[in-house]
Design a protein around this motif. Structure first.
Motif, PDB file in Angstrom:
ATOM      1  N   THR A 102       0.851  -1.183   0.000  1.00 28.95           N
ATOM      2  CA  THR A 102       0.000   0.000   0.000  1.00 28.95           C
ATOM      3  C   THR A 102       0.891   1.240   0.000  1.00 28.95           C
ATOM      4  O   THR A 102       2.089   1.155   0.317  1.00 28.95           O
ATOM      5  N   PRO A 103       0.322   2.404  -0.353  1.00 31.68           N
ATOM      6  CA  PRO A 103       1.139   3.626  -0.301  1.00 31.68           C
ATOM      7  C   PRO A 103       1.782   3.833   1.068  1.00 31.68           C
ATOM      8  O   PRO A 103       2.954   4.216   1.155  1.00 31.68           O
ATOM      9  N   GLU A 104       1.052   3.567   2.119  1.00 37.85           N
ATOM     10  CA  GLU A 104       1.592   3.770   3.466  1.00 37.85           C
ATOM     11  C   GLU A 104       2.729   2.800   3.756  1.00 37.85           C
ATOM     12  O   GLU A 104       3.746   3.178   4.354  1.00 37.85           O
ATOM     13  N   GLU A 105       2.592   1.560   3.301  1.00 33.60           N
ATOM     14  CA  GLU A 105       3.661   0.577   3.512  1.00 33.60           C
ATOM     15  C   GLU A 105       4.910   0.957   2.729  1.00 33.60           C
ATOM     16  O   GLU A 105       6.035   0.867   3.248  1.00 33.60           O
ATOM     17  N   PHE A 106       4.733   1.368   1.467  1.00 35.25           N
ATOM     18  CA  PHE A 106       5.887   1.745   0.649  1.00 35.25           C
ATOM     19  C   PHE A 106       6.593   2.955   1.251  1.00 35.25           C
ATOM     20  O   PHE A 106       7.828   2.973   1.389  1.00 35.25           O
ATOM     21  N   GLY A 108       6.535   4.055   4.310  1.00 39.58           N
ATOM     22  CA  GLY A 108       7.171   3.732   5.585  1.00 39.58           C
ATOM     23  C   GLY A 108       8.473   2.986   5.404  1.00 39.58           C
ATOM     24  O   GLY A 108       9.495   3.326   6.017  1.00 39.58           O
ATOM     25  N   LYS A 109       8.477   1.969   4.533  1.00 38.21           N
ATOM     26  CA  LYS A 109       9.662   1.122   4.370  1.00 38.21           C
ATOM     27  C   LYS A 109      10.809   1.842   3.687  1.00 38.21           C
ATOM     28  O   LYS A 109      11.969   1.745   4.125  1.00 38.21           O
ATOM     29  N   TYR A 110      10.509   2.574   2.610  1.00 40.18           N
ATOM     30  CA  TYR A 110      11.575   3.131   1.784  1.00 40.18           C
ATOM     31  C   TYR A 110      11.843   4.611   2.048  1.00 40.18           C
ATOM     32  O   TYR A 110      13.008   5.028   2.094  1.00 40.18           O
ATOM     33  N   LEU A 111      10.809   5.398   2.208  1.00 40.76           N
ATOM     34  CA  LEU A 111      10.998   6.844   2.229  1.00 40.76           C
ATOM     35  C   LEU A 111      11.145   7.407   3.641  1.00 40.76           C
ATOM     36  O   LEU A 111      11.914   8.356   3.849  1.00 40.76           O
ATOM     37  N   LEU A 112      10.435   6.844   4.614  1.00 41.09           N
ATOM     38  CA  LEU A 112      10.551   7.346   5.985  1.00 41.09           C
ATOM     39  C   LEU A 112      11.656   6.620   6.747  1.00 41.09           C
ATOM     40  O   LEU A 112      12.634   7.236   7.185  1.00 41.09           O
ATOM     41  N   ASP A 113      11.537   5.314   6.889  1.00 40.05           N
ATOM     42  CA  ASP A 113      12.571   4.556   7.596  1.00 40.05           C
ATOM     43  C   ASP A 113      13.903   4.595   6.859  1.00 40.05           C
ATOM     44  O   ASP A 113      14.965   4.641   7.481  1.00 40.05           O
ATOM     45  N   ARG A 132      -2.600   1.678  -7.549  1.00 39.27           N
ATOM     46  CA  ARG A 132      -2.357   3.101  -7.839  1.00 39.27           C
ATOM     47  C   ARG A 132      -3.201   4.001  -6.929  1.00 39.27           C
ATOM     48  O   ARG A 132      -3.670   5.069  -7.321  1.00 39.27           O
ATOM     49  N   SER A 133      -3.376   3.561  -5.699  1.00 45.63           N
ATOM     50  CA  SER A 133      -4.257   4.275  -4.765  1.00 45.63           C
ATOM     51  C   SER A 133      -3.599   5.490  -4.123  1.00 45.63           C
ATOM     52  O   SER A 133      -4.287   6.319  -3.517  1.00 45.63           O
ATOM     53  N   GLY A 134      -2.291   5.616  -4.263  1.00 44.43           N
ATOM     54  CA  GLY A 134      -1.591   6.729  -3.627  1.00 44.43           C
ATOM     55  C   GLY A 134      -1.585   7.970  -4.493  1.00 44.43           C
ATOM     56  O   GLY A 134      -0.569   8.305  -5.102  1.00 44.43           O
ATOM     57  N   ASN A 135      -2.716   8.678  -4.548  1.00 43.10           N
ATOM     58  CA  ASN A 135      -2.770   9.925  -5.300  1.00 43.10           C
ATOM     59  C   ASN A 135      -2.377  11.100  -4.399  1.00 43.10           C
ATOM     60  O   ASN A 135      -2.004  10.915  -3.242  1.00 43.10           O
ATOM     61  N   GLU A 141      -2.702  13.223   3.100  1.00 45.69           N
ATOM     62  CA  GLU A 141      -3.226  12.715   4.373  1.00 45.69           C
ATOM     63  C   GLU A 141      -2.159  11.911   5.117  1.00 45.69           C
ATOM     64  O   GLU A 141      -2.014  12.031   6.344  1.00 45.69           O
ATOM     65  N   LEU A 142      -1.414  11.083   4.377  1.00 44.68           N
ATOM     66  CA  LEU A 142      -0.341  10.315   5.005  1.00 44.68           C
ATOM     67  C   LEU A 142       0.743  11.237   5.539  1.00 44.68           C
ATOM     68  O   LEU A 142       1.341  10.976   6.596  1.00 44.68           O
TER      69      LEU A 142
END
Length: 329
Positions: A102-106, A108-113, A132-135, A141-142
């Motif tokens: 999901t956008p939140e998982e991606f 979190g794993k790659y861009l934040l952590d 393609r839900s991460g518009n 919101e995230l």
């Protein structure tokens, strides 16, 4: 620019980043503005400027049927990205497993952590994550939830139309290479190694050619073109034929470049061909004499086209051998 292919290599190293993300096929004027905006924002905030992109292109993993020919293969894409100033490029291997995030998982794993991202800048039509839900709205919101800001770049237009990889691809495939130049910010180019051909150019026709072993996916439509040839640190005028050489009954696509006023040996050399303008269609001629006369006219016309100020070529990086790393020269 440092190129990293595994987020684990830099996890905990980057303290804060301004990130832009995309496929960047062609690294066209829209992509360039996006990358440069991320770099300027990073500099203003004391952050690391990061471009995140993928190999293979997601369409090769997720697309139904054969994907379109891509404007830039990965090596050239990285080289072009590096010209616009980012400090780091994270080149991620795209897979079905990644596509399920999901956008939140991606994020979190790659861009934040992985990068400590503080700002994310995306293109006007970019979507990420499963389905393609991460518009833009979802990512905003995230960002509010996880402490990063999100900005979206408006579409870049030239001559009243949005700059896009699809538009550039259509122009190149229809032979309108001159019209593709302002969208790319450069002439469209292909690269390859000079290999032995049929030995007809110099021996039979009096116009020796460099025959390219094709590595790119996208080629202009068959015909004759005025070109610049880049080789070993120098650039020369030339005329290229793309096609199957119908006069000689060939059937395989080939790119043959006649380099004006050059008599050296290029076998085994890696060269680039920059397509400036289409001169004519490929024709089947009645024989050698008619073909020689037509080639002489092509060479003369090519020389005059390339002598025009608007046909000048501007190279922003030195020639790189295939397989070199533009971020680690």
């Amino acid at each position: 620019m440092i190129i990293v292919r595994d987020i684990e290599e830099i996890r905990g190293v980057v303290a804060g980043a301004c990130v832009t993300i995309g496929n960047f096929d062609g690294v066209h004027k829209g992509h360039q503005r996006l990358i440069e905006l991320a770099c300027s924002r990073a500099k203003a905030q004391g952050l690391v400027s990061v471009v995140v992109t993928f190999d293979p292109h997601p369409l090769k993993v997720l697309g139904k049927g054969a994907p379109p020919p891509f404007i830039t293969l990965t090596e050239q894409k990285l080289e072009l990205i590096s010209q616009h100033g980012p400090q780091l490029c994270l080149l991620l291997e795209f897979s079905l497993e990644m596509a399920r995030l999901t956008p939140e998982e991606f994020i979190g794993k790659y861009l934040l952590d992985g990068l400590g991202m503080q700002e994310l800048i995306i293109g006007y039509d970019y979507h990420m994550g499963k389905g393609r839900s991460g518009n833009f709205e979802t990512l905003t919101e995230l960002g509010a939830l996880h402490g990063f800001t999100v900005d979206r770049l408006d579409p870049v237009t030239i001559d009243g139309a949005v700059v896009s990889s699809t538009r550039i691809r259509d122009l190149v495939q229809s032979g309108r290479v001159w019209e593709a130049r302002p969208l790319l910010g450069r002439f469209y180019q292909v690269r390859g190694q000079v290999v032995h051909g049929m030995n007809r150019g110099g021996r039979l026709l009096g116009f020796p050619t460099a025959n390219l072993k094709l590595v790119d996916e996208l080629f202009p439509m068959p015909g004759v073109y005025a070109i610049w040839v880049e080789m070993a640190g120098e650039v020369r005028m030339g005329v290229a034929n793309i096609g199957i050489n119908p006069t000689f009954g060939n059937h395989a696509l080939s790119v043959e470049a006649h380099i004006l006023d050059f008599r050296g040996d290029l076998y085994g050399a890696d060269i680039r061909v920059h397509f400036v303008q289409r001169i004519r269609d490929e024709h089947k001629f009645s024989g050698i004499d008619e073909l020689k006369t037509r080639i002489a006219k092509d060479v003369d016309l090519g020389r005059r086209i390339l002598a025009q100020p608007e046909a000048e070529i501007r190279l922003t990086t030195p020639f790189l051998e295939p397989g070199s790393n533009p971020g680690q020269r």
